[in-house]
Design a protein around this motif. Structure first.
Motif, PDB file in Angstrom:
ATOM      1  N   ASN A 187       0.814  -1.210   0.000  1.00 16.39           N
ATOM      2  CA  ASN A 187       0.000   0.000   0.000  1.00 16.39           C
ATOM      3  C   ASN A 187       0.852   1.267   0.000  1.00 16.39           C
ATOM      4  N   VAL A 188       2.192   1.097  -0.008  1.00 18.11           N
ATOM      5  CA  VAL A 188       3.108   2.236  -0.095  1.00 18.11           C
ATOM      6  C   VAL A 188       3.905   2.060  -1.396  1.00 18.11           C
ATOM      7  N   TYR A 233       2.637  10.008   4.604  1.00 16.16           N
ATOM      8  CA  TYR A 233       2.389   8.908   5.535  1.00 16.16           C
ATOM      9  C   TYR A 233       2.837   9.266   6.954  1.00 16.16           C
ATOM     10  N   THR A 239      -0.357   3.053   8.616  1.00  7.60           N
ATOM     11  CA  THR A 239      -0.853   2.089   7.631  1.00  7.60           C
ATOM     12  C   THR A 239       0.242   1.133   7.150  1.00  7.60           C
TER      13      THR A 239
END
Length: 324
Positions: A253-254, A295, A299
């Motif tokens: 997700n990054v 960020y 997460t």
């Protein structure tokens, strides 16, 4: 004039703007006492007596370790006094947080009020102004990491090839920042030396890996001969990008992580390839800036299995009860 290395990562510090750790200790007594237990503090006294350091200095033609830029750039804090520059401490507050002359009064001034009467908006404006004057606060992970890796990845080819200096420490941002150098006592009012929480550790780990990659790429770009320095720096690039590959797999997700790996493979790790290697490092730098803005680590739970744990930290953090 002596400056900290800027080419490979460390942010330049002007000795004329260094105020010294005593100025910080006026308010940050606990933090300074914690610092005094670290190798960063002890290098001021110990380095000139170290047998290996003396051998390296001799090979490099350095007569006085505490007064020549080849050594002081990374091992000391240098201040200009009466038009003369001298080492006044080891690696200290301003080595990490920036030379303080332009911001030290601003950051502690409560906008001309007191802690109780300064409004939230005024406080935010005060911090923004202090940062614009060169203060590097704890949230500025990229800048802090650049300062760390700027010296822990040695920024001098001859120092390694000719002097026999190690090419750098086995440095990793979580394990080193949460060990003996931990000095997070301010927000607890000295009651506890608070370790980083899980989210911050994820950011420290990821940003640290990225900065190691960037710094090592720039080092390979500047290498001029096929000797140990070039080889060691190429190995650092390879190690950092392999760890980033693992990070990309557990934190899909990054997407910026995988993109850093792409940049790392975009330029051959060879001599006379400065343009492409520098472009790759610049690409990594831009991604790291984006990551720190986008960020906060919450997460990135997938990274937890990769992050060093307490028993792997570099030294032991000072207990707050001993700081008071």
């Amino acid at each position: 004039m002596i400056f900290f290395f800027g080419v490979h990562g460390a942010i330049a510090s002007d000795p004329a703007k260094i105020v010294g750790p005593n100025a910080c200790a006026e308010c940050h007594k606990q933090e300074v006492e914690a610092w005094k237990e670290t190798h960063h503090f002890k290098t001021f006294r110990d380095l000139p007596r170290d047998a290996e350091a003396k051998k390296i200095a001799e090979r490099m033609g350095v007569r006085r370790i505490r007064s020549e830029s080849l050594c002081v750039n990374c091992h000391y804090t240098v201040q200009r006094k009466d038009d003369k520059e001298e080492a006044i401490a080891g690696i200290s507050c301003e080595s990490c947080h920036g030379a303080g002359k332009d911001w030290i009064k601003i950051h502690s001034g409560f906008s001309g009020k007191t802690a109780k009467t300064e409004t939230k908006a005024e406080a935010q404006a005060r911090w923004k102004l202090a940062e614009s004057k060169g203060m590097i606060r704890r949230h500025a992970l990229y800048q802090l990491a650049k300062n760390c890796y700027g010296c822990h990845v040695v920024p001098q080819e001859d120092l390694v090839n000719k002097g026999g200096h190690r090419a750098g420490s086995a440095f990793e941002l979580v394990s080193w920042s949460q060990g003996e150098v931990l000095h997070n006592t301010w927000y607890s009012r000295g009651k506890d030396n608070v370790p980083a929480d899980a989210a911050r550790k994820r950011m420290l780990y990821l940003v640290g890996l990225g900065v190691e990659l960037e710094t090592a790429l720039r080092a390979v770009a500047k290498a001029t001969v096929r000797k140990p320095y070039a080889f060691f720096m190429a190995q650092r690039v390879d190690r950092a990008r392999n760890r980033l590959v693992a990070a990309a797999k557990v934190a899909p997700n990054v997407p910026e992580i995988a993109k850093m790996v792409e940049y790392a493979h975009s330029a051959a790790l060879k001599l006379n390839n400065e343009r492409l290697l520098t472009a790759a490092a610049d690409g990594v730098s831009n991604l790291l800036t984006s990551i720190t803005e986008k960020y906060d680590g919450t997460t990135m739970t997938g990274l937890d299995g990769l992050i060093p744990v307490t028993g792997q930290f570099k030294g032991t953090a000072r207990k707050a009860s001993a700081v008071n």
